[in-house]
Structures are given as C-alpha cells and as structure tokens.
Motif scaffolding. Sequence first.
Motif, PDB file in Angstrom:
ATOM      1  N   ASP A  81      17.965  -4.855  49.346  1.00 44.92           N
ATOM      2  CA  ASP A  81      18.849  -5.759  50.073  1.00 44.92           C
ATOM      3  C   ASP A  81      18.710  -7.162  49.481  1.00 44.92           C
ATOM      4  OD1 ASP A  81      19.956  -7.569  51.992  1.00 44.92           O
ATOM      5  OD2 ASP A  81      19.604  -6.110  53.586  1.00 44.92           O
ATOM      6  N   ASN A  82      19.825  -7.788  49.197  1.00 44.21           N
ATOM      7  CA  ASN A  82      19.841  -9.109  48.564  1.00 44.21           C
ATOM      8  C   ASN A  82      19.045 -10.136  49.365  1.00 44.21           C
ATOM      9  OD1 ASN A  82      20.677 -10.702  46.378  1.00 44.21           O
ATOM     10  ND2 ASN A  82      22.350 -11.569  47.574  1.00 44.21           N
ATOM     11  N   ARG A  83      18.972  -9.964  50.691  1.00 45.79           N
ATOM     12  CA  ARG A  83      18.261 -10.925  51.547  1.00 45.79           C
ATOM     13  C   ARG A  83      16.749 -10.833  51.378  1.00 45.79           C
ATOM     14  NH1 ARG A  83      20.805  -8.944  56.997  1.00 45.79           N
ATOM     15  NH2 ARG A  83      20.216  -7.042  55.932  1.00 45.79           N
ATOM     16  N   THR A  84      16.245  -9.747  50.778  1.00 44.72           N
ATOM     17  CA  THR A  84      14.792  -9.580  50.647  1.00 44.72           C
ATOM     18  C   THR A  84      14.347  -9.444  49.195  1.00 44.72           C
ATOM     19  OG1 THR A  84      15.013  -7.195  50.975  1.00 44.72           O
ATOM     20  CG2 THR A  84      14.553  -8.531  52.929  1.00 44.72           C
ATOM     21  N   ARG A  85      15.226  -9.773  48.264  1.00 49.39           N
ATOM     22  CA  ARG A  85      14.822  -9.714  46.851  1.00 49.39           C
ATOM     23  C   ARG A  85      13.788 -10.793  46.581  1.00 49.39           C
ATOM     24  NH1 ARG A  85      20.627  -8.559  44.189  1.00 49.39           N
ATOM     25  NH2 ARG A  85      20.698  -6.383  44.806  1.00 49.39           N
ATOM     26  N   THR A  86      13.053 -10.615  45.537  1.00 51.58           N
ATOM     27  CA  THR A  86      11.979 -11.516  45.076  1.00 51.58           C
ATOM     28  C   THR A  86      10.730 -11.442  45.950  1.00 51.58           C
ATOM     29  OG1 THR A  86      12.586 -13.583  46.210  1.00 51.58           O
ATOM     30  CG2 THR A  86      13.696 -13.125  44.112  1.00 51.58           C
ATOM     31  N   HIS A  87      10.618 -10.409  46.788  1.00 47.98           N
ATOM     32  CA  HIS A  87       9.430 -10.250  47.626  1.00 47.98           C
ATOM     33  C   HIS A  87       8.545  -9.100  47.152  1.00 47.98           C
ATOM     34  CE1 HIS A  87      11.031 -13.233  50.305  1.00 47.98           C
ATOM     35  NE2 HIS A  87      12.078 -12.495  50.599  1.00 47.98           N
ATOM     36  N   GLY A  88       8.865  -8.500  46.009  1.00 46.76           N
ATOM     37  CA  GLY A  88       8.042  -7.431  45.461  1.00 46.76           C
ATOM     38  C   GLY A  88       8.410  -6.033  45.928  1.00 46.76           C
ATOM     39  N   ILE A  89       9.496  -5.903  46.650  1.00 45.06           N
ATOM     40  CA  ILE A  89       9.885  -4.602  47.209  1.00 45.06           C
ATOM     41  C   ILE A  89      10.205  -3.597  46.111  1.00 45.06           C
ATOM     42  CG2 ILE A  89      11.653  -3.419  48.580  1.00 45.06           C
ATOM     43  CD1 ILE A  89      11.701  -6.026  50.323  1.00 45.06           C
ATOM     44  N   ALA A  90      10.958  -3.997  45.111  1.00 40.40           N
ATOM     45  CA  ALA A  90      11.320  -3.072  44.034  1.00 40.40           C
ATOM     46  C   ALA A  90      10.082  -2.530  43.327  1.00 40.40           C
ATOM     47  CB  ALA A  90      12.252  -3.758  43.032  1.00 40.40           C
ATOM     48  N   THR A  91       9.134  -3.394  43.062  1.00 38.72           N
ATOM     49  CA  THR A  91       7.906  -2.973  42.395  1.00 38.72           C
ATOM     50  C   THR A  91       7.125  -1.988  43.266  1.00 38.72           C
ATOM     51  OG1 THR A  91       7.798  -5.089  41.225  1.00 38.72           O
ATOM     52  CG2 THR A  91       5.774  -3.773  41.302  1.00 38.72           C
ATOM     53  N   LEU A  92       7.001  -2.287  44.552  1.00 41.17           N
ATOM     54  CA  LEU A  92       6.290  -1.393  45.474  1.00 41.17           C
ATOM     55  C   LEU A  92       6.951  -0.013  45.535  1.00 41.17           C
ATOM     56  CD1 LEU A  92       5.629  -3.947  48.340  1.00 41.17           C
ATOM     57  CD2 LEU A  92       3.880  -2.822  46.937  1.00 41.17           C
TER      58      LEU A  92
ATOM     59  N   VAL B 179      15.097  -1.952  53.858  1.00 40.84           N
ATOM     60  CA  VAL B 179      15.504  -3.068  53.000  1.00 40.84           C
ATOM     61  C   VAL B 179      15.535  -2.692  51.518  1.00 40.84           C
ATOM     62  CG1 VAL B 179      14.770  -4.844  54.629  1.00 40.84           C
ATOM     63  CG2 VAL B 179      13.160  -4.001  52.893  1.00 40.84           C
ATOM     64  N   GLY B 180      15.093  -1.482  51.185  1.00 41.23           N
ATOM     65  CA  GLY B 180      15.126  -1.063  49.791  1.00 41.23           C
ATOM     66  C   GLY B 180      14.927   0.432  49.672  1.00 41.23           C
ATOM     67  N   VAL B 181      15.552   1.000  48.638  1.00 47.67           N
ATOM     68  CA  VAL B 181      15.451   2.433  48.358  1.00 47.67           C
ATOM     69  C   VAL B 181      15.255   2.622  46.864  1.00 47.67           C
ATOM     70  CG1 VAL B 181      16.703   4.638  48.325  1.00 47.67           C
ATOM     71  CG2 VAL B 181      16.939   3.121  50.281  1.00 47.67           C
ATOM     72  N   ALA B 182      14.363   3.534  46.519  1.00 50.25           N
ATOM     73  CA  ALA B 182      14.209   3.967  45.127  1.00 50.25           C
ATOM     74  C   ALA B 182      14.150   5.489  45.144  1.00 50.25           C
ATOM     75  CB  ALA B 182      12.939   3.399  44.509  1.00 50.25           C
ATOM     76  N   ARG B 183      14.707   6.108  44.116  1.00 54.43           N
ATOM     77  CA  ARG B 183      14.662   7.564  44.059  1.00 54.43           C
ATOM     78  C   ARG B 183      14.542   8.024  42.621  1.00 54.43           C
ATOM     79  NH1 ARG B 183      18.298   9.860  41.067  1.00 54.43           N
ATOM     80  NH2 ARG B 183      20.384   9.034  40.998  1.00 54.43           N
ATOM     81  N   TYR B 184      14.028   9.248  42.457  1.00 54.51           N
ATOM     82  CA  TYR B 184      14.061   9.875  41.140  1.00 54.51           C
ATOM     83  C   TYR B 184      14.587  11.281  41.282  1.00 54.51           C
ATOM     84  CZ  TYR B 184       9.705  12.520  42.014  1.00 54.51           C
ATOM     85  OH  TYR B 184       8.755  13.370  42.518  1.00 54.51           O
ATOM     86  N   GLN B 185      15.164  11.745  40.187  1.00 59.27           N
ATOM     87  CA  GLN B 185      15.670  13.113  40.079  1.00 59.27           C
ATOM     88  C   GLN B 185      15.208  13.624  38.718  1.00 59.27           C
ATOM     89  OE1 GLN B 185      17.816  14.813  42.394  1.00 59.27           O
ATOM     90  NE2 GLN B 185      17.367  16.583  41.131  1.00 59.27           N
ATOM     91  N   ILE B 186      14.448  14.719  38.725  1.00 58.80           N
ATOM     92  CA  ILE B 186      13.963  15.265  37.464  1.00 58.80           C
ATOM     93  C   ILE B 186      15.135  15.794  36.650  1.00 58.80           C
ATOM     94  CG2 ILE B 186      12.534  17.076  36.410  1.00 58.80           C
ATOM     95  CD1 ILE B 186      10.522  16.649  38.639  1.00 58.80           C
ATOM     96  N   LEU B 187      15.118  15.502  35.364  1.00 60.18           N
ATOM     97  CA  LEU B 187      16.174  15.892  34.435  1.00 60.18           C
ATOM     98  C   LEU B 187      15.898  17.295  33.877  1.00 60.18           C
ATOM     99  CD1 LEU B 187      16.478  12.440  32.666  1.00 60.18           C
ATOM    100  CD2 LEU B 187      18.078  13.449  34.307  1.00 60.18           C
ATOM    101  N   PRO B 188      16.831  17.851  33.089  1.00 60.17           N
ATOM    102  CA  PRO B 188      16.583  19.175  32.496  1.00 60.17           C
ATOM    103  C   PRO B 188      15.265  19.252  31.720  1.00 60.17           C
ATOM    104  CG  PRO B 188      18.882  18.647  32.280  1.00 60.17           C
ATOM    105  CD  PRO B 188      18.205  17.406  32.833  1.00 60.17           C
ATOM    106  N   ASP B 189      14.871  18.135  31.083  1.00 59.63           N
ATOM    107  CA  ASP B 189      13.534  18.057  30.496  1.00 59.63           C
ATOM    108  C   ASP B 189      12.604  17.665  31.638  1.00 59.63           C
ATOM    109  OD1 ASP B 189      11.107  17.327  29.396  1.00 59.63           O
ATOM    110  OD2 ASP B 189      11.960  16.009  27.869  1.00 59.63           O
TER     111      ASP B 189
END
Length: 175
Positions: free
Chosen positions: A103-114, A82-92
């Motif tokens: 996913d719009n159906r599960t927003r406001t449930h704290g998923i992004a923060t987790l 229901v959610g994905v977060a990623r990072y990519q290290i930059l040249p620095d």
Amino acid sequence: MSVTTPPVKVLLSDGEVAWVRRLDAGDVVAVLALHAHLSGRDRCFWSFGLGTARLDRLATQLARDSGIGHTAAGCFVHNQLVGVARYQILPDPAQAEIALVVDNRTRTHGIATLLLEQLVVSAGHEGVRSFVVDVLAQDSRMFDVFAALGLPCHIGRGWPERQVTLSLAPAAEHP
C-alpha cells in the motif's frame, strides 16, 4: 513440501508493530480492500491487466491456502492488510516467479523486505534456488528492496522492464 509457519510479529522502520503471515482463503476480503487502496498505476500493474471483472478471481487465487508450489504472505498493521508477496514455482522447480505490492501509504517502512524474507524461507523449504521477477526499469524503490535482502542479484538489461534474478543461496555460498 509446504511448511506451516506461525504469524511473525515485526517492528517496522517507523516503529509500528505489524504481523507477517501466510494468506489463506479467509483473506479474500482483505486482499480486495488492499487493492482498493492502491493507486491507479499500482492497481493496474498488480492485477496484471485483468480488469475489475476478474479481480475477485485474482484475490481468491492470492488468498487461497498456501501449498506446494505457491505461497502468498501478507503484512497486517492494525488488522489491515498493507502488503502482499507471493511466489509460484515455475516448470523448472528450482525457480519461482514472485510478485509484490505494498500500500502506497505504508511504503518505505520495510514491509516489502519483510514479505520477501518470508517467501525466501518458504520457497527454500520447497527446493527453490532462485526467484525471478520482471520490474519496470525506472522502479528504483524495487531495486532497493532487492539490495536490502542481501541476496545475490542479477539484473538483466532491457526497457521498459528488466528481469531480476535473486539467488536464494546466501552470498557466502557463491564463489
């Protein structure tokens, strides 16, 4: 150095149980299914204008085994991504660019923060000191997510996008 972390059982704000874990090569189908459930606006923004012809490549890149310099984390509810977060290290190497979609159906449930909390831990082990991301100026929900993290945050001026810099050092370490 990449650190392997086990899946974490979490309680979402609606009382639902979810699992947050690093994505791996076996998650390509789940990433594609998440993409299919996104609204047209979210789908376009998340795939960075690649179009459907290159979506498989994007899904493979997001779900490839996390390693040095990059990590993707997913949140699963009832075995559905229901959610994905990623990072990519930059040249620095002290900075990493992040991307996030829920996913719009599960927003406001704290998923992004987790998900972002998971990235903070992983990136910290690699020596990353700050995250950077361009956010649409009118995306108040995303700015609320950054505030909920409790990390020092600098929001640049600009329109239609603003560059956000999140310091991974706790606020107590700042003067």
